[in-house]
Design a protein around this motif. Structure first.
Motif, mmCIF file in Angstrom:
data_model
loop_
_atom_site.group_PDB
_atom_site.id
_atom_site.type_symbol
_atom_site.label_atom_id
_atom_site.label_comp_id
_atom_site.label_asym_id
_atom_site.label_seq_id
_atom_site.Cartn_x
_atom_site.Cartn_y
_atom_site.Cartn_z
ATOM 1 N N HIS A 267 0.858 -1.182 0.000
ATOM 2 C CA HIS A 267 0.000 0.000 0.000
ATOM 3 C C HIS A 267 0.893 1.230 0.000
ATOM 4 C CE1 HIS A 267 0.867 0.760 4.273
ATOM 5 N NE2 HIS A 267 0.695 -0.538 4.463
ATOM 6 N N PHE A 287 -4.111 -2.776 6.882
ATOM 7 C CA PHE A 287 -4.636 -2.908 5.530
ATOM 8 C C PHE A 287 -6.162 -2.835 5.504
ATOM 9 C CE2 PHE A 287 -5.010 -4.333 1.262
ATOM 10 C CZ PHE A 287 -6.067 -5.223 1.246
ATOM 11 N N GLU A 291 -8.077 -0.317 3.069
ATOM 12 C CA GLU A 291 -8.959 -0.844 2.022
ATOM 13 C C GLU A 291 -10.354 -0.217 2.119
ATOM 14 O OE1 GLU A 291 -10.207 -5.285 0.365
ATOM 15 O OE2 GLU A 291 -9.012 -5.095 2.166
ATOM 16 N N LEU A 326 -4.168 2.707 -1.002
ATOM 17 C CA LEU A 326 -3.593 1.407 -1.334
ATOM 18 C C LEU A 326 -2.418 1.527 -2.301
ATOM 19 C CD1 LEU A 326 -6.808 -0.778 -1.810
ATOM 20 C CD2 LEU A 326 -5.083 -1.049 -0.030
#
Length: 479
Positions: A267, A287, A291, A326
């Motif tokens: 990312h 993450f 996301e 990301l």
């Protein structure tokens, strides 16, 4: 002349959105546009509740930054498909049904996917490495497919000889345990499922210790710190290995977790979200939050562009490349996101890129370059043999060059050069401006004439106007 371009980069840009305020002529009433409704189904009452709360925090930050006209309604999807289904039905039965629904976890996304298609509601899947698409053009997924992470994990595990698997007894953990057992049948010494709600994991860990593994794969999330602590206390010295969900803040407070290696999607490391989230919540987002943030910012952007049906929203995503938290993300024609995977490591109380990651990337690049050079060399040799029969100019020679160009995606152009060192044919034809250029003074041309053997140049200033590499094969006539 051949142009080889290789770049590895991470980039991130804050997405900002402005809405033009409504206005009215004197004596007329302003009309307030109806807000689009976005449903978000997260596993608040499950073993992943901390992940759900992180995603909720990130979504709320995305909404605040976007000054959105959208109304987001959060629902608890529980810890099983039935809970996700009930949450979706509650959203779909509203007087103003959602234009889109975001779901987290594979069990939820797979249950909601067909329901959303039937209800004509656009669906975004996050935190969902496995999805069974039964309906096309209805679901986009931000999570990388499990197969990509599987390849990454298998590459690391291949260096171990005795592998133990300790997985959550749920869809995610059991699926991953089966994948690892399929890949390493002869190396698996133990595979045990556990209750992620249990505070005492000693019985299962005792069974694992007896097998003396050199790698212990933890298919875990919030309880990985507890497992690492109990395993260390019991004398298990195996290398701890994990997958994407294992990166939870609690690991950093557990000394026994130091050195744990895990697979993780790449990312952006420079996106403002990371610092802003940490400032607001005391810890950087994982993450999952990243996301969720990108899912909402892109969806709001799509809605702002007047895409208000599932077909229009899907078309907005399919084939699109965007830069966000990301990093650089590309969606394929099925609606699946694509971006790199990497290895991370718990090191002295922080989550870091693994020590061996960059050396591994360099080795992969070396292997890939070697393969590309080998393929180019073989195709050049074949083209030279054809040109021996056709000559190096004329329509037949042009066809050989065009075929050579089309079969080498890393080639900028392909050309024939006469004995005086002048370019006489080039493919594709849009580069005909280089025809007639004299490159006889270039080092690799002199070397080719001296050796009459294939040559590769050093980095040179090409006549096309860039620094590149030149691959040359001599062409001999039929005599």
């Amino acid at each position: 002349m051949k142009k080889m371009l290789f770049a590895l980069f991470l980039s991130g840009f804050m997405l900002l959105f402005w809405f033009q305020p409504a206005s009215a002529e004197s004596g007329q009433k302003s009309k307030t546009p109806k807000k689009s409704v976005i449903g978000v189904i997260l596993p608040f009452s499950s073993a992943f509740k901390d992940i759900a709360n992180e995603e909720k925090n990130a979504i709320e930050m995305a909404l605040a930054e976007a000054v959105s006209q959208a109304e987001v309604i959060f629902k608890d999807g529980g810890n099983d498909p039935e809970g996700a289904i009930q949450a979706f039905k509650a959203l779909a039965e509203r007087k103003q049904k959602p234009v889109a629904v975001i779901s987290c976890a594979s069990w939820a996304s797979n249950a909601i996917h067909p329901l959303a298609a039937k209800a004509d509601i656009f669906h975004i899947a996050i935190g969902s490495a496995i999805i069974d698409r039964k309906h096309s053009r209805r679901t986009v997924r931000f999570t990388l497919d499990a197969e990509q992470e599987e390849r990454q994990l298998a590459e690391y595990l291949s260096k171990f000889n005795r592998i133990a698997v300790y997985n959550m007894d749920n869809g995610y953990g059991n699926n991953w345990a089966d994948i690892i057992k399929d890949n390493f049948q002869d190396k698996i010494v133990a595979s045990i499922a556990y209750d992620p709600q249990s505070p005492d994991l000693a019985p299962e860990l005792s069974a694992i210790k007896k097998e003396n593994p050199d790698a212990l794969v933890l298919l875990s999330a919030g309880n990985a710190a507890l497992i690492a602590k109990q395993a260390k206390k019991m004398g298990i010295d195996a290398q701890l290995v994990g997958t994407r969900p294992i990166e939870r803040p609690g690991l950093l407070d557990e000394p026994a977790a130091n050195g744990l290696v895990y697979t993780y999607p790449s990312h952006s490391f420079s996106h403002p979200l990371l610092a802003e989230y940490e400032k607001a919540h005391g810890t950087p987002p994982t993450f999952f939050g990243i996301e969720a943030y990108d899912a909402v910012t892109t969806l709001i952007s799509a809605l702002k562009a007047d895409n208000d049906s599932p077909d229009m929203l899907f078309d907005w995503y399919a084939g699109r490349t965007y830069n966000g938290a990301l990093g650089e993300v590309h969606f394929d024609e099925n609606g699946d996101a694509s971006y790199p995977y990497m290895y991370k490591q718990v090191r002295e109380g922080s989550f870091e890129v693994a020590d061996f990651q960059f050396a591994l990337l360099l080795e992969k690049a070396r292997q890939e370059l070697t393969r590309i050079f080998h393929d180019m060399d073989e195709s050049l040799e074949a083209a030279a043999q054809k040109l021996s029969k056709t000559g190096i100019q004329g329509p037949e020679a042009q066809a050989v060059l065009q075929d050579l160009y089309e079969n080498n995606p890393y080639a900028f152009d392909c050309a024939t050069i006469d004995q005086q060192g002048r370019i006489i044919k080039v493919a594709p034809e849009k580069y005909t401006d280089v025809i007639g250029a004299d490159i006889s003074g270039q080092e690799q041309i002199k070397r080719l004439h001296q050796t009459k053997e294939p040559v590769v140049s050093r980095a040179i200033d090409t006549v096309e106007g860039f620094v590149g590499f030149d691959f040359e094969h001599p062409v001999f006539d039929k005599d």
